[in-house]
Design a protein around this motif. Structure first.
Motif, PDB file in Angstrom:
ATOM      1  N   ILE A   1      32.521  36.653  48.936  1.00  0.00           N
ATOM      2  CA  ILE A   1      33.350  38.004  48.980  1.00  0.00           C
ATOM      3  C   ILE A   1      33.252  38.913  50.211  1.00  0.00           C
ATOM      4  O   ILE A   1      31.970  39.004  50.586  1.00  0.00           O
ATOM      5  N   GLN A   2      34.468  39.064  50.812  1.00  0.00           N
ATOM      6  CA  GLN A   2      34.584  39.657  51.996  1.00  0.00           C
ATOM      7  C   GLN A   2      35.305  41.211  51.553  1.00  0.00           C
ATOM      8  O   GLN A   2      36.626  40.948  51.449  1.00  0.00           O
ATOM      9  N   LEU A   3      34.620  42.322  51.582  1.00  0.00           N
ATOM     10  CA  LEU A   3      35.518  43.379  51.647  1.00  0.00           C
ATOM     11  C   LEU A   3      36.004  43.835  52.733  1.00  0.00           C
ATOM     12  O   LEU A   3      35.339  44.185  53.810  1.00  0.00           O
ATOM     13  N   TYR A   4      37.508  44.238  52.600  1.00  0.00           N
ATOM     14  CA  TYR A   4      38.296  44.867  53.933  1.00  0.00           C
ATOM     15  C   TYR A   4      38.229  46.403  53.474  1.00  0.00           C
ATOM     16  O   TYR A   4      38.772  46.581  52.437  1.00  0.00           O
TER      17      TYR A   4
ATOM     18  N   THR B   1      39.233  31.217  35.964  1.00  0.00           N
ATOM     19  CA  THR B   1      38.320  30.951  37.077  1.00  0.00           C
ATOM     20  C   THR B   1      36.892  30.497  36.967  1.00  0.00           C
ATOM     21  O   THR B   1      36.203  29.883  37.664  1.00  0.00           O
ATOM     22  N   SER B   2      36.450  30.507  35.768  1.00  0.00           N
ATOM     23  CA  SER B   2      35.126  29.981  35.445  1.00  0.00           C
ATOM     24  C   SER B   2      35.081  28.535  35.553  1.00  0.00           C
ATOM     25  O   SER B   2      34.386  28.042  35.517  1.00  0.00           O
ATOM     26  N   ALA B   3      36.249  28.002  35.243  1.00  0.00           N
ATOM     27  CA  ALA B   3      36.729  26.560  35.267  1.00  0.00           C
ATOM     28  C   ALA B   3      36.984  25.874  36.761  1.00  0.00           C
ATOM     29  O   ALA B   3      37.251  24.625  36.745  1.00  0.00           O
ATOM     30  N   ILE B   4      36.815  26.716  37.701  1.00  0.00           N
ATOM     31  CA  ILE B   4      37.174  26.211  39.165  1.00  0.00           C
ATOM     32  C   ILE B   4      35.807  26.032  39.795  1.00  0.00           C
ATOM     33  O   ILE B   4      35.010  26.900  40.092  1.00  0.00           O
ATOM     34  N   HIS B   5      35.576  24.975  40.276  1.00  0.00           N
ATOM     35  CA  HIS B   5      34.251  24.461  41.104  1.00  0.00           C
ATOM     36  C   HIS B   5      34.055  24.464  42.330  1.00  0.00           C
ATOM     37  O   HIS B   5      33.229  24.379  42.930  1.00  0.00           O
ATOM     38  N   CYS B   6      35.287  24.431  43.249  1.00  0.00           N
ATOM     39  CA  CYS B   6      35.406  24.388  44.663  1.00  0.00           C
ATOM     40  C   CYS B   6      34.880  25.607  45.239  1.00  0.00           C
ATOM     41  O   CYS B   6      34.905  26.730  44.721  1.00  0.00           O
ATOM     42  N   PRO B   7      34.429  25.428  46.537  1.00  0.00           N
ATOM     43  CA  PRO B   7      34.123  26.910  47.245  1.00  0.00           C
ATOM     44  C   PRO B   7      35.422  27.782  47.144  1.00  0.00           C
ATOM     45  O   PRO B   7      36.483  27.534  47.517  1.00  0.00           O
ATOM     46  N   VAL B   8      35.015  28.959  47.117  1.00  0.00           N
ATOM     47  CA  VAL B   8      36.061  29.947  47.001  1.00  0.00           C
ATOM     48  C   VAL B   8      35.668  31.301  47.910  1.00  0.00           C
ATOM     49  O   VAL B   8      34.693  31.825  47.749  1.00  0.00           O
ATOM     50  N   LEU B   9      36.557  31.770  48.652  1.00  0.00           N
ATOM     51  CA  LEU B   9      36.371  33.029  49.655  1.00  0.00           C
ATOM     52  C   LEU B   9      37.582  33.795  48.879  1.00  0.00           C
ATOM     53  O   LEU B   9      38.580  33.734  48.648  1.00  0.00           O
ATOM     54  N   ILE B  10      36.838  35.063  48.507  1.00  0.00           N
ATOM     55  CA  ILE B  10      37.497  36.062  47.903  1.00  0.00           C
ATOM     56  C   ILE B  10      37.767  37.531  49.092  1.00  0.00           C
ATOM     57  O   ILE B  10      36.701  37.882  49.504  1.00  0.00           O
TER      58      ILE B  10
END
Length: 302
Positions: A276-279, A243-252
């Motif tokens: 980060i969105q916590l459910y 995951t440290s090598a991925i540079h696009c926007p990320v939603l968790i």
């Protein structure tokens, strides 16, 4: 004047109907596997990579979150090879590399320069390597209750079972010398007998029953990948360091009570930038709180 109003009403109605219409077809991969594909919605494209392993894309498509998201997003649903309504390869190639190639061939078929990629659950082990291998193909990455380390998530199942069942002698279940899948089966069997298995993923038994019913309409449902995946080492790698090598926007999106993945599993991700969105629940926020899920997805993709 009256006829003009009628014409305008017809045009508006047709536009509304076009949003809800979906197109289903089979896409043939370069090694002759037929993948079931469904496209619905308007807007920028987002492909959904389902979990299971070996489930189908229908559990998201059948949820209320999908119909809400499709008002703003062009959703692409597909069943992975050997899963759901898709066929299986004659050479039994269910490797991770082949899964990534299927996804890329599908993008090329549509002619999208880029698309957003959303994985759920086991789908995380596919979408993260895909984003790493094909960075120019991915505009944004959505990780909805995903695992990036199967062994770690399986251990979450086992620990949940020990706590929920109040097992005083858990030594055998935590003994790493016993195959982890054997220990997982033992815990699952006990949870089912106690009638509390649903707590791994859902807020109540009714939500589990609803999810179980999504695929009952399928005739000759394909379980080949679900049966083969447990013997493929590729999927049991720890993908967190990647995951440290991925540079696009990320939603968790992660559940505070998602014991199928592990409530703290996401804390080991190392993306450069991630929202980060916590459910406040389990493994299926798109089903239990569709409005909440759709709003988070649309806001991230707009």
């Amino acid at each position: 004047m009256k006829s003009r109003i009628i014409i305008i009403a017809i045009v508006i109605l047709s536009c509304i109907q076009s949003k809800s219409q979906s197109k289903q077809f089979f896409f043939t991969t370069s090694d002759s596997v037929k993948l079931y594909v469904e496209v619905a919605g308007i807007g920028k494209p987002c492909v959904f990579v389902h979990g299971g392993p070996g489930s189908s894309s229908n559990y998201l498509k059948a949820s209320g979150a999908s119909s809400l998201a499709e008002e703003k997003v062009k959703m692409i649903y597909y069943d992975q090879r050997g899963s759901g309504r898709s066929s299986s390869p004659k050479n039994k190639d269910f490797s991770l590399q082949r899964m990534l190639q299927d996804l890329e061939e599908l993008r090329q078929y549509f002619g999208f320069q880029q698309w957003a990629v959303m994985g759920h659950s086991f789908g995380g082990t596919i979408v993260v390597p895909y984003a790493k291998q094909y960075p120019k193909s991915v505009s944004k990455l959505i990780l909805a209750h995903v695992t990036l380390n199967l062994n770690e998530s399986i251990l979450s199942h086992i620990k949940f079972g020990i706590n929920e069942l109040k097992l005083t002698d858990s030594t055998a279940l935590l003994n790493s010398s016993t195959p982890i899948l054997d220990r997982l089966k033992q815990v699952h069997d006990t949870l089912f007998k106690a009638g509390v298995w649903y707590k791994l993923m859902y807020r109540n038994q009714q939500e589990k029953d609803l999810n179980d019913g999504f695929d009952k309409f399928m005739v000759d449902r394909n379980w080949d990948f679900a049966n083969e995946v447990w013997s493929i080492n590729d999927y049991f790698r720890d993908f967190k360091p990647m995951t440290s090598a991925i540079h696009c926007p990320v939603l968790i999106i992660s559940g505070t009570k998602d014991y199928a993945i592990g409530p703290d599993h996401y804390k080991g991700f190392a993306f450069k930038t991630a929202k980060i969105q916590l459910y406040r629940g389990g493994h299926a926020s798109f089903q239990e709180e569709p409005q909440w899920f759709a709003e988070k997805l649309i806001d991230f993709l707009k």
